[in-house]
Design a protein around this motif. Structure first.
Motif: not given
Ligand code: FAD
Length: 498
Positions: A9, A12-13, A32-33, A39-40, A54, A56-57, A241, A465, A471-472, A475
């Motif tokens: 993945g 941001i994490a 990355e899938k 990701g978001a 995902g 905005h602030y 994966v 997350q 959130g950003v 994560s």
């Molecule tokens: C509509 C919306 C608005 C938001 N607004 C805000 C905001 O304003 N401020 C804020 O702080 N947060 C906001 N968030 C939350 C924020 O976007 C997330 O908390 C953060 O981006 C999550 O990051 P992550 O790395 O944990 O997960 P993700 O960004 O979901 O990344 C996980 C990645 O893993 C990949 N993956 C999963 N399984 C597999 C696999 N088996 N093989 C390969 N790849 C895989 C996925 O494709 C994805 O790219 C918002 C979320 C949404 C949905």
């Protein structure tokens, strides 16, 4: 192919973990899938407007705050132009039944002052609320970075108080409660289920100052990718994966659909924890752990309408975001029985991408409204390429209704809104690989133990997350913790914070 660490993945994490591990000499591959990383945080484009999904602030980007120091350590911050939404920045809160707006300043002092002026009889409760939030965060190393990290991660016990119970015991006015509970929109938990602690961890970031980044989420992704390339990290996209290889119960590699296996001793999995369970050999985890991960309750989802506005919201001195909240204080209703038009909603501008030569139109506006999996479950059986005409009609009607409401409330600011795309819980499920379309991963709520970054499988770590915080900010922190479990938690924390 061989690596020291494979990160599953590239949200941001994963990007944070990759930057930290590679900076410390590890050979890292990120898988990355989706066809593009982020990701978001990824943006998409319609009619020459780039839309954030995902991001905005965020809080945490003030000097010396947690994202500032992590992204500095990752050598990413110098590539970003951080835009503070302070001084004077605020969210604009309105209610369904009454229209007197409230300014949600990104400052403890100013916000408290605004609320005490509007609700003079509640002065004491307002003080208790803000001082409790500060107090909780004072014991948390992410907000008080001279505290050690390990005792917090290994021993933190959250108080079993719900946010609703806390608000009810100190405040009377339901609109005041609504405004103070509004950060629940940013972690997706109904306030009866939300713990005061998780609320504090998210809200504190915003009350301390809110920020965005020029170019939005895509600029953050691009900055990380450039650092990762420089550090020799290999990024493989369009690569799902499907399983983890093991020997004697420990990680030995990952299998990727249509690609060669990658051999490694360590894996950081940043997808939803429930989707990881099926990837490891049956015997690795105890049945109770597998059941716990499979049955994690998820945060709520969203409906999103991506529009072209008659006017731009970006760059104005006005509010950062416009919220429409229920008057009764129940900011996130518990279930899908609440009619769509009575659910909280928000309007925000799309940051766009200033470096993008195709980006000529700044009038991107996004409407977000709470969604439940039940709203779209009936359309979920068909694959992404075979959605029914009924689903298209449903999307259109939700989109139209949200636009009508936004134009009615904020038409003097945004003007006429032309819809360009609509996202639903189903969209988020498929695009973000998020079970039930959850916007913020597994719910951080009372009665649910979110999984630890460490797992019982040697070499396998969870991040993202669903683990520590949403959130950003949450994560990115979880990416740091994942990398820390491999590199040495406290020494990394000292290196990052000192
Ligand atoms: C509509 C919306 C608005 C938001 N607004 C805000 C905001 O304003 N401020 C804020 O702080 N947060 C906001 N968030 C939350 C924020 O976007 C997330 O908390 C953060 O981006 C999550 O990051 P992550 O790395 O944990 O997960 P993700 O960004 O979901 O990344 C996980 C990645 O893993 C990949 N993956 C999963 N399984 C597999 C696999 N088996 N093989 C390969 N790849 C895989 C996925 O494709 C994805 O790219 C918002 C979320 C949404 C949905």
């Amino acid at each position: 192919m061989n690596a020291d660490v494979v990160i599953v993945g590239s949200g941001i994490a994963g990007l944070t973990a990759g930057a930290i591990l590679s900076k410390n000499g590890k050979k890292v591959v990120i898988v990355e899938k989706q066809p593009a990383p982020g990701g978001a945080l990824r943006q998409f484009r319609r009619n020459r407007i780039s839309f954030d999904v995902g991001f905005h602030y965020t809080g945490g980007l003030g000097s010396g705050e947690i994202l500032d120091i992590i992204w500095k350590y990752c050598d990413v911050l110098p590539k970003l132009s951080v835009l503070p939404l302070t001084p004077g920045g605020y969210d604009h809160f309105e209610f369904f039944k009454t229209s007197q707006p409230i300014h949600g300043y990104f400052s403890y002092e100013r916000f408290a002052e605004e609320l005490k002026t509007l609700f003079p009889a509640e002065k004491q409760g307002i003080d208790v609320y803000f001082s409790t939030i500060r107090q909780i965060c004072n014991d948390v190393p992410f907000y008080k970075t001279d505290l050690p990290l390990t005792p917090f991660l290994r021993g933190y016990k959250s108080n079993p108080r719900s946010l609703a119970e806390f608000l009810d015991s100190h405040l009377k006015d339901p609109r005041l409660k609504s405004v103070l509970a509004a950060p629940a929109f940013l972690y997706g938990v109904p306030i009866q289920q939300a713990s005061l602690e998780i609320h504090a961890l998210v809200a504190h970031g915003y009350y301390s100052g809110a920020y965005t980044v020029a170019g939005g989420g895509q600029a953050i992704v691009d900055a990380f990718i450039s650092t990762l390339e420089r550090n020799g990290v290999q990024l493989i996209t369009d690569a799902h994966v499907t399983s983890l290889q093991s020997a004697n119960g420990a990680v030995t590699g990952v299998n990727i659909e249509g690609h060669e296996e990658i051999f490694c001793d360590q894996v950081i999995y940043t997808g939803h924890p429930a989707t990881m369970v099926e990837m490891v050999p049956q015997s690795v985890f105890r049945p109770a752990y597998k059941t716990r991960l499979r049955e994690l309750e998820n945060s709520l989802s969203m409906f999103a309408v991506f529009c072209k506005g008659e006017h731009s919201l970006n760059g104005s001195e006005g509010p950062a975001n416009y919220y429409l909240l229920p008057d009764e204080g129940d900011v996130l209703p518990k279930d899908a029985n609440t009619p769509h038009n009575l659910r909280p909603m928000m309007m925000t501008g799309s940051q766009g991408h200033p470096c993008d030569p195709l980006q000529q139109d700044q009038n991107g506006i996004i409407l977000l409204r709470l969604g439940y999996w039940k709203d779209t479950e009936r359309f979920a059986a068909a694959g992404t390429d075979r959605r029914s005409p009924e689903y298209a009609d449903f999307k259109m009607s939700v989109g139209r209704e949200m636009i009508a409401k936004a134009e009615q409330r904020w038409g003097d600011i945004c003007g006429h809104l032309e819809p360009l795309a609509v996202g639903t819980p189903l969209t988020f499920r498929d695009e973000l690989v998020a079970p039930n379309g959850c916007a913020y991963g597994a719910m951080h709520c009372l009665g649910q133990y979110n999984p630890d970054v460490r797992t019982r499988m040697p070499g396998l770590y969870l991040s993202g997350q669903s683990t520590l915080m949403t959130g950003v900010v949450g994560s990115s922190i979880s990416g740091l913790v994942g990398a820390g479990e491999i590199l040495g938690l406290e020494s990394l924390w000292n290196g990052v914070t000192k």
